[in-house]
Design a protein around this motif. Structure first.
Motif, PDB file in Angstrom:
ATOM      1  N   MET A  22       0.829  -1.200   0.000  1.00 47.09           N
ATOM      2  CA  MET A  22       0.000   0.000   0.000  1.00 47.09           C
ATOM      3  C   MET A  22       0.870   1.259   0.000  1.00 47.09           C
ATOM      4  O   MET A  22       0.550   2.247  -0.670  1.00 47.09           O
ATOM      5  CB  MET A  22      -0.926  -0.004   1.219  1.00 47.09           C
ATOM      6  CG  MET A  22      -1.874   1.185   1.276  1.00 47.09           C
ATOM      7  SD  MET A  22      -3.014   1.264  -0.146  1.00 47.09           S
ATOM      8  CE  MET A  22      -4.207  -0.001   0.350  1.00 47.09           C
ATOM      9  N   GLN A  23       1.962   1.229   0.718  1.00 42.59           N
ATOM     10  CA  GLN A  23       2.879   2.365   0.734  1.00 42.59           C
ATOM     11  C   GLN A  23       3.481   2.603  -0.642  1.00 42.59           C
ATOM     12  O   GLN A  23       3.677   3.752  -1.054  1.00 42.59           O
ATOM     13  CB  GLN A  23       3.982   2.114   1.765  1.00 42.59           C
ATOM     14  CG  GLN A  23       3.512   2.193   3.207  1.00 42.59           C
ATOM     15  CD  GLN A  23       4.575   1.774   4.200  1.00 42.59           C
ATOM     16  OE1 GLN A  23       5.672   1.360   3.812  1.00 42.59           O
ATOM     17  NE2 GLN A  23       4.275   1.867   5.489  1.00 42.59           N
ATOM     18  N   GLU A  24       3.759   1.522  -1.356  1.00 43.03           N
ATOM     19  CA  GLU A  24       4.287   1.643  -2.712  1.00 43.03           C
ATOM     20  C   GLU A  24       3.258   2.275  -3.644  1.00 43.03           C
ATOM     21  O   GLU A  24       3.591   3.115  -4.491  1.00 43.03           O
ATOM     22  CB  GLU A  24       4.690   0.260  -3.236  1.00 43.03           C
ATOM     23  CG  GLU A  24       5.865  -0.358  -2.494  1.00 43.03           C
ATOM     24  CD  GLU A  24       6.139  -1.782  -2.940  1.00 43.03           C
ATOM     25  OE1 GLU A  24       5.388  -2.287  -3.803  1.00 43.03           O
ATOM     26  OE2 GLU A  24       7.106  -2.393  -2.422  1.00 43.03           O
ATOM     27  N   ILE A  25       1.995   1.891  -3.463  1.00 44.44           N
ATOM     28  CA  ILE A  25       0.922   2.440  -4.297  1.00 44.44           C
ATOM     29  C   ILE A  25       0.735   3.933  -4.023  1.00 44.44           C
ATOM     30  O   ILE A  25       0.486   4.726  -4.942  1.00 44.44           O
ATOM     31  CB  ILE A  25      -0.393   1.673  -4.055  1.00 44.44           C
ATOM     32  CG1 ILE A  25      -0.272   0.246  -4.593  1.00 44.44           C
ATOM     33  CG2 ILE A  25      -1.581   2.390  -4.707  1.00 44.44           C
ATOM     34  CD1 ILE A  25      -1.451  -0.637  -4.276  1.00 44.44           C
ATOM     35  N   GLN A  26       0.853   4.314  -2.774  1.00 42.75           N
ATOM     36  CA  GLN A  26       0.669   5.723  -2.403  1.00 42.75           C
ATOM     37  C   GLN A  26       1.672   6.637  -3.080  1.00 42.75           C
ATOM     38  O   GLN A  26       1.437   7.842  -3.228  1.00 42.75           O
ATOM     39  CB  GLN A  26       0.785   5.879  -0.877  1.00 42.75           C
ATOM     40  CG  GLN A  26      -0.284   5.151  -0.086  1.00 42.75           C
ATOM     41  CD  GLN A  26      -1.633   5.842  -0.157  1.00 42.75           C
ATOM     42  OE1 GLN A  26      -1.933   6.568  -1.088  1.00 42.75           O
ATOM     43  NE2 GLN A  26      -2.469   5.601   0.844  1.00 42.75           N
ATOM     44  N   LYS A  27       2.785   6.083  -3.513  1.00 44.22           N
ATOM     45  CA  LYS A  27       3.820   6.880  -4.167  1.00 44.22           C
ATOM     46  C   LYS A  27       3.498   7.160  -5.641  1.00 44.22           C
ATOM     47  O   LYS A  27       4.140   8.015  -6.263  1.00 44.22           O
ATOM     48  CB  LYS A  27       5.164   6.169  -4.067  1.00 44.22           C
ATOM     49  CG  LYS A  27       5.676   6.016  -2.640  1.00 44.22           C
ATOM     50  CD  LYS A  27       6.976   5.222  -2.601  1.00 44.22           C
ATOM     51  CE  LYS A  27       7.467   5.025  -1.178  1.00 44.22           C
ATOM     52  NZ  LYS A  27       8.712   4.216  -1.127  1.00 44.22           N
ATOM     53  N   LEU A  28       2.507   6.453  -6.185  1.00 40.15           N
ATOM     54  CA  LEU A  28       2.137   6.677  -7.580  1.00 40.15           C
ATOM     55  C   LEU A  28       1.569   8.082  -7.745  1.00 40.15           C
ATOM     56  O   LEU A  28       0.742   8.530  -6.949  1.00 40.15           O
ATOM     57  CB  LEU A  28       1.104   5.634  -8.028  1.00 40.15           C
ATOM     58  CG  LEU A  28       1.582   4.164  -8.014  1.00 40.15           C
ATOM     59  CD1 LEU A  28       0.421   3.238  -8.384  1.00 40.15           C
ATOM     60  CD2 LEU A  28       2.737   3.974  -8.998  1.00 40.15           C
ATOM     61  N   LYS A  29       1.977   8.774  -8.776  1.00 36.07           N
ATOM     62  CA  LYS A  29       1.552  10.156  -8.969  1.00 36.07           C
ATOM     63  C   LYS A  29       0.149  10.280  -9.558  1.00 36.07           C
ATOM     64  O   LYS A  29      -0.568  11.222  -9.278  1.00 36.07           O
ATOM     65  CB  LYS A  29       2.568  10.871  -9.870  1.00 36.07           C
ATOM     66  CG  LYS A  29       3.943  11.014  -9.232  1.00 36.07           C
ATOM     67  CD  LYS A  29       4.894  11.771 -10.136  1.00 36.07           C
ATOM     68  CE  LYS A  29       6.263  11.942  -9.478  1.00 36.07           C
ATOM     69  NZ  LYS A  29       7.208  12.701 -10.335  1.00 36.07           N
ATOM     70  N   ARG A  71      -3.619   5.041  -8.748  1.00 36.99           N
ATOM     71  CA  ARG A  71      -3.615   4.660  -7.332  1.00 36.99           C
ATOM     72  C   ARG A  71      -4.910   3.954  -6.964  1.00 36.99           C
ATOM     73  O   ARG A  71      -4.897   2.944  -6.257  1.00 36.99           O
ATOM     74  CB  ARG A  71      -3.429   5.897  -6.438  1.00 36.99           C
ATOM     75  CG  ARG A  71      -2.031   6.482  -6.467  1.00 36.99           C
ATOM     76  CD  ARG A  71      -1.800   7.375  -5.252  1.00 36.99           C
ATOM     77  NE  ARG A  71      -2.796   8.429  -5.132  1.00 36.99           N
ATOM     78  CZ  ARG A  71      -2.702   9.630  -5.691  1.00 36.99           C
ATOM     79  NH1 ARG A  71      -1.644   9.929  -6.437  1.00 36.99           N
ATOM     80  NH2 ARG A  71      -3.640  10.545  -5.519  1.00 36.99           N
ATOM     81  N   ILE A  72      -6.016   4.470  -7.456  1.00 37.96           N
ATOM     82  CA  ILE A  72      -7.324   3.879  -7.158  1.00 37.96           C
ATOM     83  C   ILE A  72      -7.410   2.451  -7.690  1.00 37.96           C
ATOM     84  O   ILE A  72      -7.839   1.519  -6.986  1.00 37.96           O
ATOM     85  CB  ILE A  72      -8.458   4.740  -7.748  1.00 37.96           C
ATOM     86  CG1 ILE A  72      -8.542   6.083  -7.024  1.00 37.96           C
ATOM     87  CG2 ILE A  72      -9.798   4.004  -7.659  1.00 37.96           C
ATOM     88  CD1 ILE A  72      -9.516   7.060  -7.644  1.00 37.96           C
ATOM     89  N   LEU A  73      -6.995   2.248  -8.930  1.00 33.20           N
ATOM     90  CA  LEU A  73      -7.052   0.924  -9.551  1.00 33.20           C
ATOM     91  C   LEU A  73      -6.126  -0.068  -8.847  1.00 33.20           C
ATOM     92  O   LEU A  73      -6.500  -1.231  -8.628  1.00 33.20           O
ATOM     93  CB  LEU A  73      -6.697   1.025 -11.034  1.00 33.20           C
ATOM     94  CG  LEU A  73      -7.694   1.783 -11.919  1.00 33.20           C
ATOM     95  CD1 LEU A  73      -7.160   1.906 -13.336  1.00 33.20           C
ATOM     96  CD2 LEU A  73      -9.048   1.081 -11.919  1.00 33.20           C
ATOM     97  N   HIS A  74      -4.934   0.393  -8.503  1.00 35.07           N
ATOM     98  CA  HIS A  74      -3.983  -0.487  -7.826  1.00 35.07           C
ATOM     99  C   HIS A  74      -4.467  -0.858  -6.416  1.00 35.07           C
ATOM    100  O   HIS A  74      -4.285  -1.998  -5.971  1.00 35.07           O
ATOM    101  CB  HIS A  74      -2.607   0.177  -7.744  1.00 35.07           C
ATOM    102  CG  HIS A  74      -1.792   0.039  -8.986  1.00 35.07           C
ATOM    103  ND1 HIS A  74      -1.999   0.824 -10.106  1.00 35.07           N
ATOM    104  CD2 HIS A  74      -0.784  -0.816  -9.314  1.00 35.07           C
ATOM    105  CE1 HIS A  74      -1.144   0.473 -11.054  1.00 35.07           C
ATOM    106  NE2 HIS A  74      -0.389  -0.513 -10.598  1.00 35.07           N
ATOM    107  N   LYS A  75      -5.089   0.079  -5.731  1.00 32.65           N
ATOM    108  CA  LYS A  75      -5.619  -0.207  -4.404  1.00 32.65           C
ATOM    109  C   LYS A  75      -6.746  -1.239  -4.478  1.00 32.65           C
ATOM    110  O   LYS A  75      -6.820  -2.156  -3.652  1.00 32.65           O
ATOM    111  CB  LYS A  75      -6.133   1.075  -3.740  1.00 32.65           C
ATOM    112  CG  LYS A  75      -5.044   1.995  -3.243  1.00 32.65           C
ATOM    113  CD  LYS A  75      -5.647   3.229  -2.597  1.00 32.65           C
ATOM    114  CE  LYS A  75      -4.555   4.178  -2.109  1.00 32.65           C
ATOM    115  NZ  LYS A  75      -5.142   5.393  -1.480  1.00 32.65           N
TER     116      LYS A  75
END
Length: 219
Positions: free
Chosen positions: A44-51, A56-60
């Protein structure tokens, strides 16, 4: 869901069905839960870094899906903890309680009762709670699903414990709930529910499993 807690309230939208998973207390080893939690938080921390916000929504969403499947697979192993729902009398109590709420508190779409957890697809009847909720909190009606599950757990736990000759907590306190946004998601949730005992090796087909239920009128 036991391996992580959401930072925001569960997403509740009146008029939409839900896929709900509830497990027996102690049905998963804490070591596995801790490992899942750590892995989930790291990703989740890695996803939060996406600009890109949409990315981010799709990855979450995909991350939640993947970790729920891992969580459910651990439950299928039944390597530790109680399997009280394998007791036919206990399963009958849970079965009857779910059917009792159908038309009263919610529209029951599908469910399966596994030895240590249940999956339920239902459409809450929110209007039943609007007359009962306190006026002190503007967001009180956002908790009607939690109220349904709390009532269900309390009733079935009391009855089941009496049959089992035990006392204490029966269900895990928090349930996993997923809001179903469209017909495709609904069909997927129902299919997953009915196929669960097949996936766990408890039946050859969904129709062979005694504790499967579906109301095809909703599909």
């Amino acid at each position: 869901m036991a391996f992580y807690r959401r930072n925001l309230p569960h997403l509740i939208i009146p008029g939409y069905p839900f896929f709900v998973t509830t497990r027996l207390t102690g049905s998963l080893p804490q070591q596995k839960l801790n490992a899942l939690r750590e892995e989930f938080q790291k990703k989740m921390q890695e996803i939060q870094k996406l600009k890109n916000k949409q990315s981010r929504i799709l990855h979450k969403k995909e991350l939640h899906r993947i970790f729920f499947l891992k969580y459910d697979d651990f439950l299928h192993e039944r390597s530790t903890g109680p399997t009280w729902l394998a007791n036919e009398q206990v399963a009958q109590i849970v079965n009857d309680s779910l059917h009792w709420g159908d038309g009263r508190l919610y529209h029951l779409i599908a469910f399966t009762l596994m030895p240590n957890h249940i999956h339920v697809v239902l459409l809450p009847r929110c209007e039943n709670y609007k007359e009962k909720i306190s006026q002190e909190r503007e967001d009180e009606d956002a908790y009607f699903l939690a109220r349904i599950m709390e009532s269900f757990k309390k009733f079935t736990a009391r009855k089941a414990n009496k049959i089992l000759g035990r006392q204490g907590q029966f269900w895990q306190h928090e349930s996993y709930d997923h809001l179903i946004r469209n017909e495709r998601e609904l069909k997927r949730a129902v299919n997953y529910t009915l196929q669960n005992p097949v996936k766990a090796g408890l039946a050859a087909t969904p129709d062979d499993y005694r504790w499967n239920y579906v109301n095809w009128d909703f599909l």
